[in-house]
Design a protein around this motif. Structure first.
Motif, mmCIF file in Angstrom:
data_model
loop_
_atom_site.group_PDB
_atom_site.id
_atom_site.type_symbol
_atom_site.label_atom_id
_atom_site.label_comp_id
_atom_site.label_asym_id
_atom_site.label_seq_id
_atom_site.Cartn_x
_atom_site.Cartn_y
_atom_site.Cartn_z
ATOM 1 N N ALA A 94 0.863 -1.184 0.000
ATOM 2 C CA ALA A 94 0.000 0.000 0.000
ATOM 3 C C ALA A 94 0.893 1.225 0.000
ATOM 4 C CB ALA A 94 -0.913 -0.002 1.221
ATOM 5 N N GLU A 95 0.474 2.229 -0.752
ATOM 6 C CA GLU A 95 1.162 3.512 -0.761
ATOM 7 C C GLU A 95 0.122 4.607 -0.674
ATOM 8 O OE1 GLU A 95 3.393 3.547 -4.432
ATOM 9 O OE2 GLU A 95 1.681 4.277 -5.582
ATOM 10 N N CYS A 96 0.591 5.799 -0.361
ATOM 11 C CA CYS A 96 -0.319 6.926 -0.218
ATOM 12 C C CYS A 96 0.285 8.136 -0.914
ATOM 13 C CB CYS A 96 -0.551 7.234 1.261
ATOM 14 S SG CYS A 96 -1.737 8.537 1.552
ATOM 15 N N TRP A 97 -0.532 8.815 -1.711
ATOM 16 C CA TRP A 97 -0.161 10.070 -2.334
ATOM 17 C C TRP A 97 -0.919 11.146 -1.587
ATOM 18 C CZ3 TRP A 97 0.368 9.927 -8.348
ATOM 19 C CH2 TRP A 97 1.068 8.789 -8.734
ATOM 20 N N ILE A 98 -0.206 12.077 -0.993
ATOM 21 C CA ILE A 98 -0.834 13.151 -0.230
ATOM 22 C C ILE A 98 -0.695 14.442 -1.027
ATOM 23 C CG2 ILE A 98 -0.858 14.461 1.928
ATOM 24 C CD1 ILE A 98 1.000 11.298 2.049
ATOM 25 N N SER A 99 -1.813 15.112 -1.257
ATOM 26 C CA SER A 99 -1.766 16.414 -1.915
ATOM 27 C C SER A 99 -2.361 17.438 -0.967
ATOM 28 C CB SER A 99 -2.501 16.395 -3.253
ATOM 29 O OG SER A 99 -3.834 15.996 -3.085
ATOM 30 N N ARG A 100 -1.970 18.692 -1.145
ATOM 31 C CA ARG A 100 -2.454 19.739 -0.251
ATOM 32 C C ARG A 100 -3.140 20.838 -1.029
ATOM 33 N NH1 ARG A 100 1.082 24.065 -0.288
ATOM 34 N NH2 ARG A 100 3.212 23.602 -0.901
ATOM 35 N N ASP A 101 -3.644 21.787 -0.309
ATOM 36 C CA ASP A 101 -4.489 22.873 -0.812
ATOM 37 C C ASP A 101 -4.251 23.230 -2.274
ATOM 38 O OD1 ASP A 101 -2.051 24.274 -0.524
ATOM 39 O OD2 ASP A 101 -2.653 25.051 1.418
#
Length: 141
Positions: A94-101
């Motif tokens: 499992a991986e996670c891509w985090i994006s912000r505002d």
């Protein structure tokens, strides 16, 4: 330029149906997923895009969760829940891509490798997932 790092991963783990931490998941049993992360700087509505990959690194399925509020630097976020498990026996990650505002086009992306796990079971199949089917077969006259 390298995108800035949005979060610090504090902990990520899988649980069984009794709430005990596990490293592997039984076929057809829900995946109980937990993630605790700390904001490295102020984030507005950060989006967490989770991807589950097979052993070859191909995406099998995914989902997204948005923290619908401002998260101050240093605050911790917890994402936890139950995920349907369509996976056939095999190794996955499992991986996670985090994006912000995304205000004024300000988007930053941070990719985090979360965990590796094994799905064990006795019902092999073709591909990586098992799906429910309702199919009729008949001979046409």
């Amino acid at each position: 330029a390298v995108p800035d790092v949005n979060i610090k991963l504090i902990d990520v783990w899988l649980e069984d149906n009794t709430g005990q931490r596990v490293e592997n998941v039984e076929q057809s049993q829900p995946i109980h997923f937990n993630l605790i992360a700390q904001a490295r700087h102020d984030l507005t509505n950060p989006v967490f895009n989770f991807h589950f990959l097979n052993d070859d690194g191909a995406w099998v399925f995914g989902f997204s969760e948005t923290v619908a509020e401002r998260v101050a630097a240093g605050q911790q976020m917890r994402i936890a829940g139950e995920i349907e498990n369509p996976l056939l026996p095999g190794r996955y990650s499992a991986e996670c891509w985090i994006s912000r505002d995304r205000v004024e086009g300000n988007i930053a992306l941070h990719v985090v490798r979360l965990l590796d796990f094994l799905v064990y079971g006795t019902q092999p199949g073709v591909g990586n997932v098992s799906v429910e089917t309702k199919v009729d077969v008949s001979i046409e006259q």
